[in-house]
Design a protein around this motif. Sequence first.
Motif, short mmCIF file in Angstrom:
data_model
loop_
_atom_site.label_atom_id
_atom_site.label_comp_id
_atom_site.label_asym_id
_atom_site.label_seq_id
_atom_site.Cartn_x
_atom_site.Cartn_y
_atom_site.Cartn_z
N PHE A 54 29.86 48.70 38.28
CA PHE A 54 30.01 47.28 38.01
C PHE A 54 31.34 46.94 37.34
O PHE A 54 31.88 45.86 37.55
N GLY A 55 31.89 47.86 36.59
CA GLY A 55 33.18 47.63 35.95
C GLY A 55 34.34 47.58 36.94
O GLY A 55 35.42 47.09 36.61
N ASP A 56 34.13 48.07 38.16
CA ASP A 56 35.17 48.09 39.18
C ASP A 56 35.15 46.85 40.08
O ASP A 56 35.98 46.72 40.97
N GLU A 100 40.52 34.89 49.54
CA GLU A 100 40.95 35.75 48.44
C GLU A 100 40.15 37.05 48.40
O GLU A 100 40.70 38.12 48.14
N ILE A 101 38.87 36.95 48.68
CA ILE A 101 38.01 38.14 48.69
C ILE A 101 38.44 39.08 49.82
O ILE A 101 38.56 40.28 49.63
N ARG A 102 38.67 38.54 51.03
CA ARG A 102 39.10 39.36 52.17
C ARG A 102 40.46 40.02 51.91
O ARG A 102 40.66 41.19 52.23
N GLU A 103 41.39 39.28 51.33
CA GLU A 103 42.72 39.83 51.03
C GLU A 103 42.62 40.96 50.00
O GLU A 103 43.30 41.98 50.12
N VAL A 137 40.58 46.40 46.57
CA VAL A 137 40.06 45.83 45.33
C VAL A 137 38.75 45.12 45.65
O VAL A 137 38.67 44.35 46.60
N GLN A 138 37.72 45.38 44.85
CA GLN A 138 36.43 44.75 45.07
C GLN A 138 36.37 43.46 44.27
O GLN A 138 36.42 43.48 43.04
N LYS A 139 36.26 42.34 44.97
CA LYS A 139 36.12 41.03 44.32
C LYS A 139 34.92 40.32 44.92
O LYS A 139 34.61 40.48 46.10
N ASP A 145 26.38 38.32 45.41
CA ASP A 145 27.21 38.15 46.61
C ASP A 145 27.73 39.49 47.11
O ASP A 145 27.78 39.76 48.30
N ARG A 146 28.15 40.34 46.17
CA ARG A 146 28.67 41.67 46.55
C ARG A 146 27.58 42.49 47.22
O ARG A 146 27.79 43.14 48.24
#
Length: 112
Positions: A55-57, A68-71, A77-79, A85-86
């Motif tokens: 979860f910290g990552d 922004e999430i796809r980029e 990077v996991q956003k 949602d993740r």
Amino acid sequence: MEKAKFVSLLPITGVFCIVGLTLAVPVAWGTFKSRATGTSTATASERWEYRIIEFGDVVIDVRLSDQEIREAEKLGVQKARSLEDRFNQLGQDGWELVTFGPSAAAFKRPMR
């Protein structure tokens, strides 16, 4: 007299517990299910891949756009807007939740 230095084993122990549960739960569940139904739950050739999400990552921000999430994913990077949602995104990609703890979750899916 020199005092001995002790290193905290808690983070290392936590990782081994998560990995152990990740491997033990599917085996235990498969054994239980096959005994209950009298049928095998997996073929001998079926292989799994596993993914542990710490979860910290994961960067959580409710203001993130889909772009922004796809980029971020392209950069490794996991956003996400939320942890839910993740998890939903992983489910859409074929990942199944195996175990969940206070700081990480483990997922599995058939090997591709």
